[in-house]
Design a protein around this motif. Structure first.
Motif, PDB file in Angstrom:
ATOM      1  N   ALA A  47       0.830  -1.210   0.000  1.00  0.00           N
ATOM      2  CA  ALA A  47       0.000   0.000   0.000  1.00  0.00           C
ATOM      3  C   ALA A  47       0.863   1.258   0.000  1.00  0.00           C
ATOM      4  O   ALA A  47       0.540   2.246  -0.676  1.00  0.00           O
ATOM      5  CB  ALA A  47      -0.926  -0.007   1.216  1.00  0.00           C
ATOM      6  N   LEU A  48       1.951   1.227   0.728  1.00  0.00           N
ATOM      7  CA  LEU A  48       2.852   2.388   0.759  1.00  0.00           C
ATOM      8  C   LEU A  48       3.506   2.616  -0.596  1.00  0.00           C
ATOM      9  O   LEU A  48       3.665   3.765  -1.038  1.00  0.00           O
ATOM     10  CB  LEU A  48       3.925   2.198   1.836  1.00  0.00           C
ATOM     11  CG  LEU A  48       3.485   2.426   3.279  1.00  0.00           C
ATOM     12  CD1 LEU A  48       4.594   2.006   4.249  1.00  0.00           C
ATOM     13  CD2 LEU A  48       3.106   3.888   3.517  1.00  0.00           C
ATOM     14  N   ARG A  49       3.883   1.543  -1.263  1.00  0.00           N
ATOM     15  CA  ARG A  49       4.483   1.683  -2.596  1.00  0.00           C
ATOM     16  C   ARG A  49       3.474   2.242  -3.589  1.00  0.00           C
ATOM     17  O   ARG A  49       3.816   3.071  -4.440  1.00  0.00           O
ATOM     18  CB  ARG A  49       5.017   0.328  -3.067  1.00  0.00           C
ATOM     19  CG  ARG A  49       6.257  -0.149  -2.291  1.00  0.00           C
ATOM     20  CD  ARG A  49       6.570  -1.582  -2.606  1.00  0.00           C
ATOM     21  NE  ARG A  49       7.651  -2.090  -1.766  1.00  0.00           N
ATOM     22  CZ  ARG A  49       7.747  -3.358  -1.370  1.00  0.00           C
ATOM     23  NH1 ARG A  49       6.833  -4.252  -1.730  1.00  0.00           N
ATOM     24  NH2 ARG A  49       8.770  -3.738  -0.603  1.00  0.00           N
ATOM     25  N   GLU A  50       2.231   1.797  -3.502  1.00  0.00           N
ATOM     26  CA  GLU A  50       1.184   2.328  -4.384  1.00  0.00           C
ATOM     27  C   GLU A  50       0.975   3.816  -4.126  1.00  0.00           C
ATOM     28  O   GLU A  50       0.824   4.604  -5.072  1.00  0.00           O
ATOM     29  CB  GLU A  50      -0.119   1.564  -4.153  1.00  0.00           C
ATOM     30  CG  GLU A  50      -0.096   0.132  -4.667  1.00  0.00           C
ATOM     31  CD  GLU A  50      -1.369  -0.624  -4.324  1.00  0.00           C
ATOM     32  OE1 GLU A  50      -2.284   0.010  -3.744  1.00  0.00           O
ATOM     33  OE2 GLU A  50      -1.454  -1.829  -4.617  1.00  0.00           O
ATOM     34  N   ALA A  51       0.980   4.209  -2.864  1.00  0.00           N
ATOM     35  CA  ALA A  51       0.820   5.626  -2.530  1.00  0.00           C
ATOM     36  C   ALA A  51       2.002   6.435  -3.056  1.00  0.00           C
ATOM     37  O   ALA A  51       1.833   7.559  -3.552  1.00  0.00           O
ATOM     38  CB  ALA A  51       0.682   5.798  -1.015  1.00  0.00           C
ATOM     39  N   ALA A  52       3.211   5.864  -2.959  1.00  0.00           N
ATOM     40  CA  ALA A  52       4.400   6.558  -3.451  1.00  0.00           C
ATOM     41  C   ALA A  52       4.346   6.733  -4.970  1.00  0.00           C
ATOM     42  O   ALA A  52       4.677   7.798  -5.503  1.00  0.00           O
ATOM     43  CB  ALA A  52       5.662   5.803  -3.045  1.00  0.00           C
ATOM     44  N   GLU A  53       3.920   5.681  -5.671  1.00  0.00           N
ATOM     45  CA  GLU A  53       3.827   5.757  -7.139  1.00  0.00           C
ATOM     46  C   GLU A  53       2.799   6.802  -7.572  1.00  0.00           C
ATOM     47  O   GLU A  53       2.965   7.464  -8.594  1.00  0.00           O
ATOM     48  CB  GLU A  53       3.461   4.387  -7.701  1.00  0.00           C
ATOM     49  CG  GLU A  53       4.593   3.365  -7.587  1.00  0.00           C
ATOM     50  CD  GLU A  53       4.158   1.974  -8.002  1.00  0.00           C
ATOM     51  OE1 GLU A  53       2.993   1.835  -8.446  1.00  0.00           O
ATOM     52  OE2 GLU A  53       4.973   1.032  -7.879  1.00  0.00           O
ATOM     53  N   ALA A  54       1.756   6.968  -6.776  1.00  0.00           N
ATOM     54  CA  ALA A  54       0.715   7.950  -7.087  1.00  0.00           C
ATOM     55  C   ALA A  54       1.046   9.331  -6.529  1.00  0.00           C
ATOM     56  O   ALA A  54       0.279  10.272  -6.729  1.00  0.00           O
ATOM     57  CB  ALA A  54      -0.623   7.480  -6.518  1.00  0.00           C
ATOM     58  N   ASP A  55       2.180   9.424  -5.834  1.00  0.00           N
ATOM     59  CA  ASP A  55       2.590  10.672  -5.181  1.00  0.00           C
ATOM     60  C   ASP A  55       1.490  11.177  -4.241  1.00  0.00           C
ATOM     61  O   ASP A  55       1.226  12.376  -4.142  1.00  0.00           O
ATOM     62  CB  ASP A  55       2.932  11.744  -6.223  1.00  0.00           C
ATOM     63  CG  ASP A  55       3.739  12.902  -5.620  1.00  0.00           C
ATOM     64  OD1 ASP A  55       4.416  12.683  -4.593  1.00  0.00           O
ATOM     65  OD2 ASP A  55       3.685  14.014  -6.170  1.00  0.00           O
ATOM     66  N   ASP A  56       0.864  10.235  -3.545  1.00  0.00           N
ATOM     67  CA  ASP A  56      -0.247  10.543  -2.642  1.00  0.00           C
ATOM     68  C   ASP A  56       0.271  10.557  -1.209  1.00  0.00           C
ATOM     69  O   ASP A  56       0.231   9.541  -0.491  1.00  0.00           O
ATOM     70  CB  ASP A  56      -1.356   9.501  -2.808  1.00  0.00           C
ATOM     71  CG  ASP A  56      -2.634   9.891  -2.077  1.00  0.00           C
ATOM     72  OD1 ASP A  56      -2.572  10.785  -1.212  1.00  0.00           O
ATOM     73  OD2 ASP A  56      -3.680   9.279  -2.369  1.00  0.00           O
TER      74      ASP A  56
END
Length: 278
Positions: free
Chosen positions: A137-146
């Protein structure tokens, strides 16, 4: 006062409170920088200079870099310790304090600087597999710059705080401070999860070691569980439980935390044998 140390072209910054005598170096963990620890620095009743490291990924220090790992963090601290000893010209060494992620970094660096580190204090250090379940989940947030999502994840899914706590944070001015600190979070916790540490190798450290635990986390996931691994691996460490505290005493009760740090340093200064006994 801001000090700069460079390692392999990356700028590492430290704040410094003036003093005379043996220096203290504080190493924060994730979701914190030197500014977050200044209330503790202000409350500390110790004579020596007090440094706080702005680990890479925090302004105005440099970026994590393409080959970032826990070894990067340990090598950075290795360099910083050497620079402090040289700059201060002290023969009695440096007192080293590490919080959470910074606690593991401090422990590993101490093994390299056993003749330099005078005492070691670790406040709820963590080790793999801490935070593993939140990495995707953290990696997904990082990729989305969220960054908002990253702050939410680290509080809910890593630290185990309640949804109400997160909602209160979001409504407070603290949220805007936390957002930029979440930018390196996915890579930091990935580095922690990739790093294999044999904690038993540190059992014979020949210096006063203190392990600080917030009473609210005793025996509880995730911090209390990680803490128990360190107490088992470091059987000669002095274990101190801080009443009424959790993982964030530096923000919630800096005076209480400063008291415990100061007492640890005074024990080391007196060469008190009980400083390195349970």
């Amino acid at each position: 006062m801001l000090r700069n140390v460079e390692r392999e072209g990356v700028r590492l910054t430290l704040t410094r409170r003036d003093g005379s005598g043996r220096p203290l170096l504080i190493v924060p963990g994730v979701m914190a920088d030197a500014a977050a620890w200044q209330p503790v620095v202000t409350a500390l009743d110790v004579p020596g200079p007090v440094y706080v490291l702005n680990r890479r990924g925090r302004q105005p220090s440099g970026a994590l870099g393409p080959d970032y790992s826990m070894r990067t963090e340990i090598d950075d601290l290795d360099r910083v310790l050497t620079e402090i000893v040289t700059a201060e010209g002290v023969e009695q060494g440096v007192d080293l304090f590490g919080w959470s992620f910074g606690g593991l970094v401090a422990l590993e660096a101490t093994a390299r600087h056993i003749d330099t580190v005078r005492s070691l204090t670790l406040y709820e250090p963590v080790v793999r597999p801490f935070g593993r379940g939140a990495l995707d989940a953290l990696r997904e947030a990082a990729e989305a710059d969220d960054l908002d999502r990253a702050v939410e994840i680290v509080n809910l899914d890593v630290s185990g705080f309640s949804a109400e706590h997160v909602a209160q944070l979001r409504r407070s001015p603290v949220w805007e401070t936390l957002r930029p600190l979440a930018a390196p979070l996915a890579r930091e916790l990935t580095a922690l999860d990739d790093h294999v540490t044999d904690l038993r190798a540190f059992a014979a450290l020949d210096l006063p070691v203190t392990l600080l635990l917030g009473a609210l986390n005793e025996g509880a996931a995730p911090y209390g569980e990680a803490f128990a691994r360190f107490t088992t691996a470091l059987p000669h460490a002095r274990v101190v439980t801080m009443p009424g505290q959790g993982h964030l005493a530096h923000a919630q009760d800096p005076h209480a935390l400063a008291h415990h740090i100061g007492e640890t340093l005074r024990r080391a200064d007196r060469h008190d044998p009980s400083a390195c006994l349970p």
